[in-house]
Enzyme design. Sequence first.
Site, mmCIF file in Angstrom:
data_model
loop_
_atom_site.group_PDB
_atom_site.id
_atom_site.type_symbol
_atom_site.label_atom_id
_atom_site.label_comp_id
_atom_site.label_asym_id
_atom_site.label_seq_id
_atom_site.Cartn_x
_atom_site.Cartn_y
_atom_site.Cartn_z
ATOM 1 N N LYS A 100 2.828 -0.414 -8.419
ATOM 2 C CA LYS A 100 3.017 -0.408 -6.960
ATOM 3 C C LYS A 100 1.961 -1.324 -6.334
ATOM 4 O O LYS A 100 1.077 -0.888 -5.601
ATOM 5 C CB LYS A 100 2.891 1.017 -6.416
ATOM 6 C CG LYS A 100 4.063 1.906 -6.803
ATOM 7 C CD LYS A 100 3.920 3.286 -6.201
ATOM 8 C CE LYS A 100 5.059 4.190 -6.639
ATOM 9 N NZ LYS A 100 4.836 5.601 -6.265
ATOM 10 N N GLY A 111 1.566 9.978 -10.681
ATOM 11 C CA GLY A 111 2.642 10.555 -11.481
ATOM 12 C C GLY A 111 2.685 9.946 -12.865
ATOM 13 O O GLY A 111 2.664 10.660 -13.878
HETATM 14 N N1 ATP Z 1 1.946 -5.229 -16.669
HETATM 15 C C1 ATP Z 1 2.880 -4.442 -16.157
HETATM 16 N N2 ATP Z 1 4.086 -4.947 -15.804
HETATM 17 C C2 ATP Z 1 5.046 -4.146 -15.296
HETATM 18 N N3 ATP Z 1 4.897 -2.817 -15.076
HETATM 19 C C3 ATP Z 1 3.723 -2.272 -15.413
HETATM 20 C C4 ATP Z 1 2.656 -3.054 -15.958
HETATM 21 N N4 ATP Z 1 1.629 -2.223 -16.180
HETATM 22 C C5 ATP Z 1 2.010 -0.990 -15.808
HETATM 23 N N5 ATP Z 1 3.272 -0.999 -15.357
HETATM 24 C C6 ATP Z 1 4.099 0.151 -14.910
HETATM 25 O O1 ATP Z 1 3.478 0.801 -13.837
HETATM 26 C C7 ATP Z 1 4.149 2.049 -13.673
HETATM 27 C C8 ATP Z 1 3.263 3.041 -12.981
HETATM 28 O O2 ATP Z 1 2.745 2.504 -11.775
HETATM 29 P P1 ATP Z 1 2.399 3.367 -10.469
HETATM 30 O O3 ATP Z 1 1.647 2.454 -9.569
HETATM 31 O O4 ATP Z 1 3.639 4.010 -9.958
HETATM 32 O O5 ATP Z 1 1.390 4.476 -11.064
HETATM 33 P P2 ATP Z 1 1.309 6.048 -10.798
HETATM 34 O O6 ATP Z 1 0.261 6.580 -11.692
HETATM 35 O O7 ATP Z 1 2.666 6.670 -10.946
HETATM 36 O O8 ATP Z 1 0.865 6.178 -9.317
HETATM 37 P P3 ATP Z 1 1.723 6.782 -8.057
HETATM 38 O O9 ATP Z 1 1.637 8.269 -8.207
HETATM 39 O O10 ATP Z 1 1.054 6.213 -6.855
HETATM 40 O O11 ATP Z 1 3.130 6.301 -8.230
HETATM 41 C C9 ATP Z 1 4.550 2.470 -15.088
HETATM 42 O O12 ATP Z 1 5.916 2.781 -15.098
HETATM 43 C C10 ATP Z 1 4.232 1.245 -15.947
HETATM 44 O O13 ATP Z 1 5.246 0.916 -16.864
HETATM 45 O O1 3PG Z 2 4.916 8.843 -6.933
HETATM 46 C C1 3PG Z 2 4.228 8.998 -5.919
HETATM 47 O O2 3PG Z 2 3.096 8.470 -5.797
HETATM 48 C C2 3PG Z 2 4.715 9.928 -4.834
HETATM 49 O O3 3PG Z 2 5.795 10.706 -5.259
HETATM 50 C C3 3PG Z 2 5.051 9.137 -3.599
HETATM 51 O O4 3PG Z 2 6.122 8.253 -3.851
HETATM 52 P P1 3PG Z 2 6.264 6.893 -2.996
HETATM 53 O O5 3PG Z 2 5.125 5.995 -3.424
HETATM 54 O O6 3PG Z 2 7.619 6.355 -3.352
HETATM 55 O O7 3PG Z 2 6.147 7.273 -1.539
#
Ligand code: ATP
Ligand code: 3PG
Length: 387
Positions: A191, A344
């Site tokens: 993200k 998550g």
């Molecule tokens: N180099 C990369 N290219 C593409 N996707 C990636 C890469 N590194 C990590 N990811 C992906 O990032 C995703 C997780 O990112 P995210 O930012 O949603 O983390 P999070 O711990 O779930 O935080 P949040 O709760 O804010 O969603 C994973 O599904 C992973 O596969």
């Molecule tokens: O995965 C998360 O960080 C929460 O469920 C919030 O989801 P969102 O980033 O799509 O608002």
Amino acid sequence: MKTLDDLLSEGVSGRRVLVRADLNVPLDGDRITDDGRVRASVPTIKALVDAGARVLVAAHLGRPKGEPDPEFSLAPVAVRLGELLGTPVEIGTGTAGDGTVVLLENIRFDARETSKDDAERAALADELAAKADAFVSDGFGVVHRKQASVYDVAKKLPHYAGRLVLAEVEVLRKLTDDLQRPYVVALGGSKVSDKLGVIKNLLTKVDRLLIGGGMAYTFLKAQGHEVGGSLLQEDQVEQVAGFLEEAEERGVELVLPVDVLAAADFAPDAEHEVVATDAIPADRQGLDIGPATRELFASKLADAKTVFWNGPMGVFEFEAFAGGTRAVAEALVKSDAFTVVGGGDSAAAVRALGLPEDGFSHISTGGGASLEFLEGKELPGVKVLED
Ligand SMILES: Nc1ncnc2c1ncn2[C@@H]1O[C@H](COP(=O)(O)OP(=O)(O)OP(=O)(O)O)[C@@H](O)[C@H]1O
Ligand SMILES: O=C(O)[C@H](O)COP(=O)(O)O
């Protein structure tokens, strides 16, 4: 702020209680690959069920486009929640019976949930409020969102903080109020545009910032490197170049990958090789940090007294690209620091890689939410409970 215990002591038998939970779990088809957020939501819901309330749960899954889309249905989550509660959970639109639970279908199927227009969100909040007598906010992972079922509905009903929200806020407050240094934050994940904004504020707080995962490529590009087909937030390269300068001015050590696993495509069995970050081929995409970076990051975590980690270092869902995430997670487990993992997928990664959950001081259900908390930002979904 009033809490679930206040509501329980008022008596909830036969009363309709709307609970906002964060049930945004990773799915493979309709199989939940990590049920951590569902489990974390159980204590509040169970306390209400046991007290005879009619519980209506609102939650989202993923980011559908404001209309029903079967791919983002909460149906598998209803089944799992029912198993954990020991009572079936229906997906529905109306009130539950005494001591039972109804889960509303993905609240983001309604475009008003995430609308920027206050009146649109308020209209959905009115509809939700008409279904309940009280509101319990327990979706910590989503309290940083000013959304109808998180924020606006709290203005329409007597509102209470649920067990999870209270517990998360308590731990994160400890981290901000009694901060031991060196304070290191490790960021990864996908993200990117969401979380780049957080970095600006974190630069005023941390001693060291490690950037991996999909987040790294916008930084590498800002340093003048080509990143091939890697995840890139082209429109934020300039802003990120500013972060690099600011980190230097502030004496914050900003640590970027020195090598990555460059893959031919986004697939579990993709052909890949280790390349230096100044030599990513145009037809390759970085799907994990490389071995030299793993060592570098581990060494930068070794002397930390406080660590917050959000976002996997690579596409850990594919075994071939899970090594970077494993290395950072293991460094945290080894560390004597106060260690918090948030998000998550980050929490899911810890469990999927078989690391001991008690190897961390706290595993937060919130990624963006805990980051914004640590930034010192007011979280709308928490603030509204204090009013
Ligand atoms: N180099 C990369 N290219 C593409 N996707 C990636 C890469 N590194 C990590 N990811 C992906 O990032 C995703 C997780 O990112 P995210 O930012 O949603 O983390 P999070 O711990 O779930 O935080 P949040 O709760 O804010 O969603 C994973 O599904 C992973 O596969
Ligand atoms: O995965 C998360 O960080 C929460 O469920 C919030 O989801 P969102 O980033 O799509 O608002």
